[in-house]
Design a protein around this motif. Structure first.
Motif, mmCIF file in Angstrom:
data_model
loop_
_atom_site.group_PDB
_atom_site.id
_atom_site.type_symbol
_atom_site.label_atom_id
_atom_site.label_comp_id
_atom_site.label_asym_id
_atom_site.label_seq_id
_atom_site.Cartn_x
_atom_site.Cartn_y
_atom_site.Cartn_z
ATOM 1 N N ARG A 9 0.853 -1.188 0.000
ATOM 2 C CA ARG A 9 0.000 0.000 0.000
ATOM 3 C C ARG A 9 0.892 1.242 0.000
ATOM 4 N N CYS A 10 1.172 1.739 -1.205
ATOM 5 C CA CYS A 10 2.109 2.857 -1.382
ATOM 6 C C CYS A 10 1.641 3.806 -2.474
ATOM 7 N N THR A 11 2.185 5.008 -2.429
ATOM 8 C CA THR A 11 2.074 5.971 -3.514
ATOM 9 C C THR A 11 3.487 6.344 -3.911
ATOM 10 N N TYR A 12 3.742 6.299 -5.219
ATOM 11 C CA TYR A 12 5.061 6.635 -5.758
ATOM 12 C C TYR A 12 4.909 7.808 -6.710
ATOM 13 N N TYR A 13 5.876 8.715 -6.673
ATOM 14 C CA TYR A 13 5.916 9.833 -7.615
ATOM 15 C C TYR A 13 7.192 9.740 -8.431
ATOM 16 N N PHE A 14 7.053 9.908 -9.740
ATOM 17 C CA PHE A 14 8.189 9.897 -10.649
ATOM 18 C C PHE A 14 8.135 11.163 -11.488
ATOM 19 N N GLY A 15 9.227 11.869 -11.573
ATOM 20 C CA GLY A 15 9.273 13.098 -12.345
ATOM 21 C C GLY A 15 10.435 13.943 -11.893
ATOM 22 N N PRO A 16 10.434 15.190 -12.181
ATOM 23 C CA PRO A 16 9.405 15.928 -12.915
ATOM 24 C C PRO A 16 9.599 15.833 -14.428
ATOM 25 N N PHE A 17 8.539 16.174 -15.141
ATOM 26 C CA PHE A 17 8.537 16.212 -16.600
ATOM 27 C C PHE A 17 7.983 17.566 -17.041
ATOM 28 N N ALA A 18 8.512 18.089 -18.134
ATOM 29 C CA ALA A 18 8.035 19.375 -18.658
ATOM 30 C C ALA A 18 6.685 19.223 -19.351
ATOM 31 N N TYR A 19 6.458 18.056 -19.941
ATOM 32 C CA TYR A 19 5.249 17.835 -20.731
ATOM 33 C C TYR A 19 4.555 16.555 -20.299
ATOM 34 N N ALA A 20 3.234 16.568 -20.309
ATOM 35 C CA ALA A 20 2.452 15.396 -19.915
ATOM 36 C C ALA A 20 2.779 14.202 -20.810
ATOM 37 N N GLY A 21 3.003 14.439 -22.092
ATOM 38 C CA GLY A 21 3.324 13.361 -23.028
ATOM 39 C C GLY A 21 4.606 12.637 -22.658
ATOM 40 N N GLU A 22 5.608 13.374 -22.176
ATOM 41 C CA GLU A 22 6.854 12.749 -21.720
ATOM 42 C C GLU A 22 6.581 11.807 -20.552
ATOM 43 N N ALA A 23 5.748 12.264 -19.643
ATOM 44 C CA ALA A 23 5.405 11.446 -18.475
ATOM 45 C C ALA A 23 4.658 10.187 -18.897
ATOM 46 N N GLU A 24 3.727 10.333 -19.829
ATOM 47 C CA GLU A 24 2.960 9.176 -20.317
ATOM 48 C C GLU A 24 3.886 8.120 -20.916
ATOM 49 N N VAL A 25 4.856 8.560 -21.700
ATOM 50 C CA VAL A 25 5.797 7.624 -22.322
ATOM 51 C C VAL A 25 6.647 6.934 -21.260
ATOM 52 N N ALA A 26 7.128 7.683 -20.283
ATOM 53 C CA ALA A 26 7.999 7.127 -19.246
ATOM 54 C C ALA A 26 7.250 6.216 -18.275
ATOM 55 N N MET A 27 5.948 6.432 -18.138
ATOM 56 C CA MET A 27 5.157 5.698 -17.158
ATOM 57 C C MET A 27 5.230 4.183 -17.353
ATOM 58 N N THR A 28 5.269 3.734 -18.577
ATOM 59 C CA THR A 28 5.308 2.298 -18.869
ATOM 60 C C THR A 28 6.465 1.613 -18.156
ATOM 61 N N GLY A 29 7.632 2.222 -18.208
ATOM 62 C CA GLY A 29 8.809 1.637 -17.566
ATOM 63 C C GLY A 29 8.667 1.546 -16.052
ATOM 64 N N TYR A 30 8.099 2.571 -15.452
ATOM 65 C CA TYR A 30 7.909 2.552 -13.996
ATOM 66 C C TYR A 30 6.901 1.481 -13.585
ATOM 67 N N VAL A 31 5.828 1.344 -14.342
ATOM 68 C CA VAL A 31 4.822 0.318 -14.051
ATOM 69 C C VAL A 31 5.441 -1.071 -14.206
ATOM 70 N N GLU A 32 6.226 -1.278 -15.262
ATOM 71 C CA GLU A 32 6.889 -2.574 -15.466
ATOM 72 C C GLU A 32 7.820 -2.902 -14.303
ATOM 73 N N ASP A 33 8.539 -1.909 -13.801
ATOM 74 C CA ASP A 33 9.422 -2.137 -12.647
ATOM 75 C C ASP A 33 8.624 -2.573 -11.421
ATOM 76 N N LEU A 34 7.509 -1.910 -11.168
ATOM 77 C CA LEU A 34 6.681 -2.275 -10.013
ATOM 78 C C LEU A 34 6.064 -3.657 -10.192
ATOM 79 N N GLN A 35 5.658 -3.978 -11.419
ATOM 80 C CA GLN A 35 5.101 -5.313 -11.677
ATOM 81 C C GLN A 35 6.170 -6.386 -11.461
ATOM 82 N N SER A 36 7.403 -6.105 -11.840
ATOM 83 C CA SER A 36 8.486 -7.082 -11.642
ATOM 84 C C SER A 36 8.778 -7.285 -10.160
ATOM 85 N N GLU A 37 8.421 -6.288 -9.344
ATOM 86 C CA GLU A 37 8.561 -6.410 -7.884
ATOM 87 C C GLU A 37 7.292 -6.961 -7.252
#
Length: 112
Positions: A58-86
């Motif tokens: 039960r956690c909240t994680y923040y990843f960033g900062p990003f200048a544009y929402a689109g950059e964050a959307e693209v990067a989000m996949t990698g962070y989700v994959e890392d959490l799924q692998s854990e």
């Protein structure tokens, strides 16, 4: 003037790259305009962050900062994959403008 332009890009490996073209030399160090812009937006609370909530743990994680929402959307996949692998479960994602005080909030610690 051509000489100055060539000297400016002399140490840049790929001048056609968008980030390379925004590189400036300041005090013999490379300063990236995108990094300065993102830092400024973050300072003002206008940068984009990825917020990922998980049910287990039960956690909240923040990843960033990003200048544009689109950059964050693209990067989000990698962070989700890392959490799924854990083996994180119940993953919810949001991209939003904020300025988090903590990058990881573990609610199990708060409940003790």
């Amino acid at each position: 003037m051509q000489f100055l332009v060539l000297e400016f890009f002399k140490d840049t490996s790929n001048i056609s790259d968008r980030r390379s073209s925004s590189t400036r030399i300041l005090n013999n160090k490379y300063m990236n305009i995108d990094t300065i812009w993102t830092s400024t937006l973050n300072l003002l609370g206008r940068a984009w962050w990825i917020e990922i909530l998980t049910e287990q743990p039960r956690c909240t994680y923040y990843f960033g900062p990003f200048a544009y929402a689109g950059e964050a959307e693209v990067a989000m996949t990698g962070y989700v994959e890392d959490l799924q692998s854990e083996l994180a479960q119940g993953i919810q994602t949001h991209v939003k403008r904020c300025k988090p005080d903590q990058l990881t909030i573990d609610y199990a610690i708060d409940e003790m």
